[in-house]
Each structure stands twice: as C-alpha cells, then as structure tokens.
Design a protein around this motif. Sequence first.
Motif, PDB file in Angstrom:
ATOM      1  N   THR A 125     -46.261  70.309  22.835  1.00  0.00           N
ATOM      2  CA  THR A 125     -46.053  68.989  22.251  1.00  0.00           C
ATOM      3  C   THR A 125     -47.231  68.595  21.365  1.00  0.00           C
ATOM      4  O   THR A 125     -47.339  67.451  20.939  1.00  0.00           O
ATOM      5  CB  THR A 125     -45.816  67.932  23.353  1.00  0.00           C
ATOM      6  OG1 THR A 125     -46.813  68.057  24.359  1.00  0.00           O
ATOM      7  CG2 THR A 125     -44.448  68.133  23.993  1.00  0.00           C
ATOM      8  N   GLN A 154     -40.318  64.307  22.238  1.00  0.00           N
ATOM      9  CA  GLN A 154     -40.314  64.032  23.672  1.00  0.00           C
ATOM     10  C   GLN A 154     -41.429  64.817  24.348  1.00  0.00           C
ATOM     11  O   GLN A 154     -41.531  66.029  24.185  1.00  0.00           O
ATOM     12  CB  GLN A 154     -38.976  64.401  24.307  1.00  0.00           C
ATOM     13  CG  GLN A 154     -37.787  63.610  23.782  1.00  0.00           C
ATOM     14  CD  GLN A 154     -37.066  64.323  22.664  1.00  0.00           C
ATOM     15  OE1 GLN A 154     -37.685  64.941  21.797  1.00  0.00           O
ATOM     16  NE2 GLN A 154     -35.750  64.252  22.665  1.00  0.00           N
ATOM     17  N   ASP A 158     -40.628  66.051  29.996  1.00  0.00           N
ATOM     18  CA  ASP A 158     -39.298  66.203  29.406  1.00  0.00           C
ATOM     19  C   ASP A 158     -39.131  67.659  28.975  1.00  0.00           C
ATOM     20  O   ASP A 158     -40.032  68.232  28.352  1.00  0.00           O
ATOM     21  CB  ASP A 158     -39.176  65.282  28.190  1.00  0.00           C
ATOM     22  CG  ASP A 158     -37.750  65.174  27.686  1.00  0.00           C
ATOM     23  OD1 ASP A 158     -37.198  66.215  27.266  1.00  0.00           O
ATOM     24  OD2 ASP A 158     -37.202  64.069  27.708  1.00  0.00           O
TER      25      ASP A 158
END
Length: 236
Positions: A125, A154, A158
Amino acid sequence: MADVPVALEAVIFDVDGTLVDSERDGHRVAFNAAFEAAGLPDRWDVETYGQLLRVAGGEQRLAFWFESTGRSRGEALDLAQRLHRRKTQYMQALVTEGAIQARPGVRRLLDMLETNGIALHVATTGTRAWVEPLLHGVFGSRFHTIVTGTEVPQLKPDPAVYERVLQLTCHRPGAAIAVEDSANGVRAAVAAGLRCVAVPNAYTRDDDLARATLVADGPDDPVLVRWFQRQLAGGG
C-alpha cells in the motif's frame, strides 16, 4: 476423495519492513524532513515512530499525530495531506541515494524462488512514486507484477491489494504464498485466501502473527528457507 495439493506458482511480497528495511531509516527520516521543511517542530524518534506504525497509512499516521498533539480535526487532515506529498518527495530522494537496502536473506530467497520458476509479485500500500524505483534500484526487474497503494487505496488489513494481484496474474490463491512482516499484512493476505509467512522486523516483533502459516525470525532464517524448499518440492 482427498484434495490434490496445488503446486506453488507464485510468491507475493510486501515491501516495507519485509523486502527492505525502510521504516526506521527511510519513512521516518522522510517524515522528519517534511516536518522541518514545513517549519513545524514535530519530530518522530525511533520509539515514537514504532508506536505510530499501529496507524496504517502515512497520511493517516500524520493526521492521527496532528490531532493527538492538539490540532483540530480539519487542521490535522489538511496538514497531513500537504505533508504527505512532501514526505513522498523526500522518500524518493532517499531511494535515489540508495539509503534503503534489502533485508538480510531476501536476495537469496528470491534467487531460490526464481531458479525454481516461481513468479514473484509485490502487493504494497506504499506509493508507486517511490515503490517502483526502490524495487528496481535494489532488486532490478525481478518482480512480474507490482500493485501499490496508488492503484488500490484500501489499506491493509483490507485484502484489496492482494486480490488485485491475484486478479491481474490469474493465480489461484492456493497456488500463491504471501510474505509479510506485520499483523495487518498477515490479516490482509489471509483474507484474500492466501497462506502467509511472516518475517517480522524490530518494529513488528510483538505483533499478533497467529494467522501466519509460519513465523520466522527474518528472511534469512534457515527455518523459512527449509519451509520454502518443501513447498517447491511439493511437500505442502
């Protein structure tokens, strides 16, 4: 009839704290540089940053910090957004300078997997602006598919970033293994249907990694190497 074991096809790696030592001497340094450039007195020492890592996402971490140190919610969100853009620029500079290196044992593990025909992917991420040059600079063009937080906003836990990798590569979850360093990462991988091995670092040693199939001391742990050798041999 017993299930037929699925042959290992791919390994999907997290980046921060998993492939590279990037948190303490990378992100933390970049955040502090952004604070200084903005004329703010805030600074994150090693211990403080370790505590803040419980907040997933750099911009979210900044917002939490600013609000917890007395700024209003609106001011905290605005500052976080502006500072995070600047922090990303400093992180890019650190990457260009070669300040961030592979964790011990990572290259050996990648070599072993590649030699056995295993596809290597990344699910992070982190922001593509620094992730891609970092991976290229440290590891070359080893990774077939790289999915970052730029494409999938997200945050872990997640599973969206892992699901995107599986979608793009057409690997079945049972044919891939994830490698993570933190509780949020392990939870994300498992939620995507993947087996996950954990290689915690100094910041994540105390995380709850119970959902991992294996918890190793690091990428250079002989236990981890032997475990992967069994997977490559079809040992399950």
